[in-house]
Design an enzyme around this catalytic site. Structure first.
Site, PDB file in Angstrom:
ATOM      1  CG  ASP A  83      -2.269   0.651   0.955  1.00  0.00           C
ATOM      2  OD1 ASP A  83      -2.240   1.862   0.688  1.00  0.00           O
ATOM      3  OD2 ASP A  83      -3.331  -0.001   1.013  1.00  0.00           O
ATOM      4  CG  HIS A  99      -5.165   3.854   0.584  1.00  0.00           C
ATOM      5  ND1 HIS A  99      -4.717   2.579   0.341  1.00  0.00           N
ATOM      6  CD2 HIS A  99      -6.409   3.921   0.072  1.00  0.00           C
ATOM      7  CE1 HIS A  99      -5.662   1.912  -0.300  1.00  0.00           C
ATOM      8  NE2 HIS A  99      -6.703   2.700  -0.468  1.00  0.00           N
ATOM      9  CB  SER A 103      -9.108   0.667  -0.588  1.00  0.00           C
ATOM     10  OG  SER A 103      -8.394   0.824  -1.769  1.00  0.00           O
TER      11      SER A 103
END
Ligand SMILES: *[C@@H]1O[C@H](CO)[C@@H](O)[C@H](O)[C@H]1NC(C)=O
Ligand SMILES: *[C@@H]1O[C@H](CO)[C@@H](O)[C@H](O)[C@H]1NC(C)=O
Ligand SMILES: *[C@@H]1O[C@H](CO)[C@@H](O)[C@H](O)[C@H]1NC(C)=O
Ligand SMILES: *[C@@H]1O[C@H](CO)[C@@H](O)[C@H](O)[C@H]1NC(C)=O
Length: 796
Positions: A153, A230, A567
């Site tokens: 990520d 994220h 996600s």
């Protein structure tokens, strides 16, 4: 009786494969570009030798060793064999023709399957997540201790409470060969611990493709440290430690924890703040380097919440995701991907990451909503409207309509009258989805407005964290407010009360409006997505110096943030897979996936079939795969549908790959006999059953293994037939005398209607009274044609 499948598939794939297998996915430009040369499994145990082989291959197209070495970006030698290098398309073509080369393709830029796009041409590609009580994981305190989860990520904020050691956490497993790499603002001795046991970053591919990273204004870290937020969010959802009193300014208050709070975390940073639009960019050359690294380091589960932004229509093995996850599967490593996001309601066949050896996860809502009250007052009458929001302070302001103050009647950036918007709450209609709330909020912020009422179609209704307080209402409510505004001479005021979060308001889950849908265009006989998990307004860890709205004009600092997207659903499955792995360390990736899928639920909190994206349409397997993740049940599924590498060999044979080609990608010792007659891939021992082109009677075979602790377990089937299809199961019961006993059953599907190719849905459930082992049954009857050989893949 199934040969007709074979013919169609065969003719289709042989055409495609002859074009694509030794394939150049490249433009005709003569400028060197980052290409990936994939050579299959890594034959040598001597990694230097494999690397030398890569150099040798390059020497075919370069004059000198120096030039060859200069063009080389990565040499992959652990998980598989291959390299990334800067090549012209001529050079790529030459290399592709060399013996031992499986495929050559241009490294593509992938995107994170969340984060909101600011500049997305006015199209709302909206994604954001949250979670707190989301995964109901079992309370046993040792779960996950020995399992290492690799998160691919945007990196990690190691100081977050989510990545501190749980009390009593044992030493790092002896099998771990990874490292915690130092870098900008990242010191291994303080960043890593018994929880965060590894951290690496991969950037060379991206910089070669998109140019050097600009870190001068402190917009990225050349290290595993997370700038976008994220990666921190997804890692804490999958394996975050237990943290009490987590909330976003009091909203969603509760205990945050990952699905496997005691699992170890290894971070592989592959996605970067490159374009400045808040969407992370990830180069496939770097992604493959991360797979190579993670497989060497010894992770057990890999989670990757990114993918292409377009549907995958090209064959397997010219995608980093397929290649990496294929070799991971052969090493017993489970790979979990997000199914992808889309604006509004995604079309059929938009699902991403569809390889049958990995898991693709759709997103759904959780049992929580965020009602927000607005009281309008024009001194004559009072109007009260409830919207959805994530507002944390009370607002009292005048109301203004965007169409009267924003140039051209829209709220888009740069098109308003600052003087009239200042201090006001702006009403903005986005009924056509031409503007995202992020863009509108940004515009309001720049005009000095104090809030936004964002009107959008019913189907979306997912509040996001915005740079100015934003309340989301549907068109009915929006129109009511607009009429109210026009009903009096007086300019109305509005009072907005801080949002409350309400849990237990049925029905949930509902499929998220943005979640990409099946069938898989690439192999329609394998159902994708595999299952669904929470992906709407998930509260999880966030770097304190990344704005929660991802807008640079947002000065707030938070430790927890709401995000939505596939996600966010992907790491829920990852965490649960880690739990299953810790309880059953010897299970294969296929067995783990089977446990997750056959225990998934299709019912919502009202015990009804759960709905699709705010509509009244019930969800179907193309929205949610086998159903909604159920972590507690996944640990004890009763039966599993297992698969070995040799099963995927048959899958590849059926797609038309030759034994010679397959031999290059599977580990030595794998049985690579293609069946004499190609069969349908409906016969792959998958936990869901799909027949994408049913013309005449077909019999499908499945084998299940008893993993329940009951001796002499007897399972009986219950069938819901797809409309117009007769389903017969044989035998009528399965008897398992021992743990790990296997039994085979047959499902005969007989079309009882004339149809031109419409999907219908049913299910097969095996139960011993304790366990419920459910498989969705997805059938497309297509028997009105002349039955002549024709391609069933007209959409390619
Ligand atoms: C919980 O967090 C809030 C702010 O995040 C803080 O004000 C409060 O004191 C905390 N409560 C406890 C019990 O730690
Ligand atoms: C990402 O980079 C852009 C500049 O390219 C910058 O404006 C933005 O603030 C950065 N994002 C974060 C979270 O730092
Ligand atoms: C208003 O917007 C439409 C669509 O974006 C555009 O075609 C038109 O030219 C705009 N009108 C003005 C006056 O800018
Ligand atoms: C149904 O079969 C016809 C040929 O008989 C084919 O052209 C068509 O693509 C098939 N439809 C589907 C949905 O598979």
């Amino acid at each position: 009786m199934e040969e007709h499948f074979a013919h169609n598939l065969h003719s289709f794939w042989s055409i495609l494969l002859s074009l694509f297998f030794f394939f150049i996915y490249s433009t005709c430009s003569s400028e060197p570009d980052v290409h990936i040369v994939y050579l299959g499994h890594s034959a040598q145990h001597d990694h230097q030798l494999t690397s030398d082989l890569h150099q040798q291959l390059l020497l075919n197209v370069f004059k000198s060793e120096e030039e060859a070495a200069q063009s080389m970006i990565y040499s992959y030698t652990y998980g598989f064999s291959g390299f990334a290098a800067k090549l012209t398309s001529d050079q790529a073509t030459t290399i592709a023709r060399k013996e031992g080369v499986v495929s050559v393709f241009r490294s593509k830029i992938l995107e994170l399957h969340t984060t909101r796009s600011w500049d997305f041409m006015g199209l709302p590609l909206r994604e954001t997540p949250d979670y707190d009580e989301a995964p109901q994981s079992p309370s046993s305190s040792t779960f996950g201790d020995d399992v290492i989860v690799g998160i691919f990520d945007s990196g990690i904020w190691p100081e977050s409470a989510s990545f501190q050691e749980e009390p009593g956490m044992g030493p790092i497993p002896g099998t771990w060969k990874g490292e915690c790499i130092s870098g900008q603002n990242f010191t291994p001795s303080t960043a890593c611990n018994r929880k965060l046991i590894g951290a690496r970053y991969y950037l060379t591919g991206l910089e070669q493709q998109l140019g050097p990273l600009d870190i001068t204004p402190d917009t990225e870290y050349r290290s595993p440290r997370d700038r976008l937020g994220h990666g921190t969010h997804t890692a804490s959802t999958a394996v975050g430690s237990i943290v009490h009193n987590a909330s976003f300014f009091g909203l969603g208050l509760g205990t945050a924890r990952g699905g496997a709070p005691r699992a170890r975390l290894a971070v592989y940073k592959v996605c970067w703040n490159k374009t400045g639009d808040g969407t992370g960019k990830c180069s496939e050359a770097d992604v493959l380097a991360a797979f190579d690294g993670a497989l060497r380091d010894g992770v057990h589960i890999i989670s990757a919440s990114f993918g292409t932004s377009i549907a995958q229509l090209l064959p397997f093995f010219i995608w980093s995701a397929d290649i990496g996850s294929f070799h991971a599967m052969q090493k017993g490593v489970t790979v979990v991907f997000s199914a992808g996001n889309y604006d509004y309601s995604p079309d059929p066949s938009t699902v991403k990451n569809v390889a049958p050896w990995s898991i693709s996860v759709a997103a759904s809502t959780i049992d929580r909503s965020f009602p927000t009250q607005m009281v309008f007052d024009n001194t004559v009458t009072i109007l009260t409207v409830m919207g959805q929001s994530l507002i944390t302070t009370q607002i009292d302001a005048n109301l203004a309509d965007a169409s009267s103050h924003f140039y051209n009647g829209t709220c888009s950036r740069g098109r308003w009258n600052n003087r009239k918007a200042a201090g006001r709450v702006i009403l903005c209609f986005s009924t056509m989805g031409l503007i995202t709330s992020a863009e509108a909020a940004d515009a309001v912020k720049k005009a000095g407005g104090s809030g936004l009422i964002f009107v959008e179609p019913l189907a979306r209704q997912v509040p996001y964290v915005d740079v100015v307080p934003t309340v989301y209402v549907d068109i009915y409510q929006g129109t009511k407010i607009l009429h109210y505004l026009g009903s009096s001479e007086w300019r109305p005021t509005v009072q907005i009360t801080p949002t409350r979060s309400i849990v237990g308001k049925a029905p949930a889950p509902v499929v998220a409006y943005f979640s990409c849908k099946g069938p898989s265009a690439l192999s329609p006989d394998i159902l994708k997505p595999d299952l669904s998990a929470p992906g709407v307004n998930i509260l999880a860890a966030w770097p304190p110096n990344t704005p929660p709205s991802q807008s640079s004009s947002d000065t707030r600092s938070v430790n927890w943030n709401f995000q939505s997207g596939t996600s966010m659903s992907c790491p829920h499955v990852t965490g649960t897979a880690a739990l299953v792995k810790s309880v059953h360390p010897d299970w294969s990736p296929a067995a783990i996936r089977s446990a997750l899928m056959t225990t998934a639920s299709t019912r919502d909190t009202n015990s009804e079939h759960f709905l699709s994206g705010g509509s009244t349409k019930p969800s179907d397997p193309f929205d949610i795969g086998a159903g909604h993740l159920n972590p507690t049940k996944a640990i004890d599924p009763g039966l599993v549908y297992d698969m070995k590498a040799s099963d995927y060999v048959v899958f590849l044979c059926n797609l038309g790959y030759t034994q010679e080609q397959i031999k290059m990608v599977v580990l030595p010792g794998t049985d690579i006999t293609c069946p004499r007659v190609q069969t349908s891939n409906s016969n792959l021992n998958y936990p869901s059953i799909t027949v994408s082109d049913l013309r005449t009677t077909v019999t499908i075979m499945r084998t299940v293994r008893n993993v329940g602790r009951n001796r002499n377990a007897v399972y009986f089937p219950r069938v819901i037939s797809p409309s117009g299809v007769e389903v017969v199961i044989w035998p009528r019961s399965l008897v398992f005398s021992h743990y790990r006993d296997e039994n085979t059953y047959y499902v005969t599907l007989n079309p009882r209607k004339r149809s031109e190719g419409r999907y219908d849905f049913g299910e097969i459930v095996w139960s011993d009274g304790f366990h419920t082992v459910r498989s969705p049954l997805t059938v497309c009857v297509n028997n009105t044609g002349d039955g002549a050989e024709s391609m069933s893949y007209t959409n390619i």
